[in-house]
Design an enzyme around this catalytic site. Sequence first.
Site, PDB file in Angstrom:
ATOM      1  CB  SER A 157      -0.965   0.128   1.666  1.00 36.56           C
ATOM      2  OG  SER A 157      -1.393   1.450   0.719  1.00 36.56           O
ATOM      3  CE1 TYR A 170      -4.733  -2.231   5.167  1.00 33.79           C
ATOM      4  CE2 TYR A 170      -3.808  -0.132   4.697  1.00 33.79           C
ATOM      5  CZ  TYR A 170      -4.559  -1.210   3.611  1.00 33.79           C
ATOM      6  OH  TYR A 170      -4.999  -1.506   2.732  1.00 33.79           O
TER       7      TYR A 170
END
Length: 277
Positions: A157, A170
């Site tokens: 990501s 995350y």
Amino acid sequence: MDTANIQKSFDLAGKVAVVTGGAGVLCAAMCRALAAAGVRIAALDLNTEASESLAANIRSSGADAVGAACNVLDRTSIEAAAQVVLAKFGRVDILVNGAGGNKPAATTNPEQRFFDLPADALRWVFDLNLMGTILPSQVFGKLMAGQKSGVILNISSMNSFRPLTRIVAYSAAKAGVSNFTQWLAVHMAQEYSPDIRVNAIAPGFFLTEQNRFLLTDKKTGELTTRGKSIINHTPMGRFGAPDDLLGTVFWLLSPASAFVSGIVVPVDGGFSAFSGV
Ligand SMILES: NC(=O)c1ccc[n+]([C@@H]2O[C@H](COP(=O)([O-])OP(=O)(O)OC[C@H]3O[C@@H](n4cnc5c(N)ncnc54)[C@H](O)[C@@H]3O)[C@@H](O)[C@H]2O)c1
């Protein structure tokens, strides 16, 4: 190499691909596109019904697919899914580690300070993204080691390069996914076969179930301040669509990238290149 051979190097027909989180928004698009290119698909997902329905949908288009239950955090469950895949297709050429996500309880906001985030929520996010990539790589990577060939594609990501505000676990977990991608690329090539490659894509911002609560207002559907800020920081001025990932995915999964291993490719509309000024 002439043009015809370059085109042929993208050919994946007949390969067997296991996709974890296969029923999710981004990975279902990958499954459909790979199936249309002649890849035999095993869509593994915690949501068994959704993975079976995706597989049935792919089969109805004339391609080959199986859906199976799989919890990427449970080695026994992954091994059971591997048995389903082997019984159906006999081998595994490709693993896409797609299962991942974030949750509100592990995200800071004015009412929920970093200091108070519950450990179980942080651990849930960390485990899903990092352990949920490592454990399937152990099970399916072992098969690849045995056959001395294979390709693994992880999903990292933007927040792995520079953390994004609010999503602490995350961000850290996806940084771990990028680091693990490099580690496993080296390990597989040195210990088992130079024909086992491991890479990752780092998608920019795609509006899906895991981030809708951050990017759009629940009641109005309008972009939140954060959603607007993301668009303002994406030079192409829009969120990605799942199909935007496909060219990079095909490149990394196919012999077209035969000498590429251990990299993380941003697919982000320019987000990671833009300093904001
Ligand atoms: N949407 C984005 O903007 C974006 C950006 C960067 C990276 N990603 C990553 O891309 C991947 C796919 O995300 P998405 O946006 O399509 O999300 P999604 O929520 O649509 O899909 C995730 C899928 O994973 C499955 N899943 C959840 N826990 C699981 C478990 N324990 N075992 C097996 N399956 C499980 C879910 O059932 C779901 O089908 C994730 O790794 C995500 O972190 C997404």
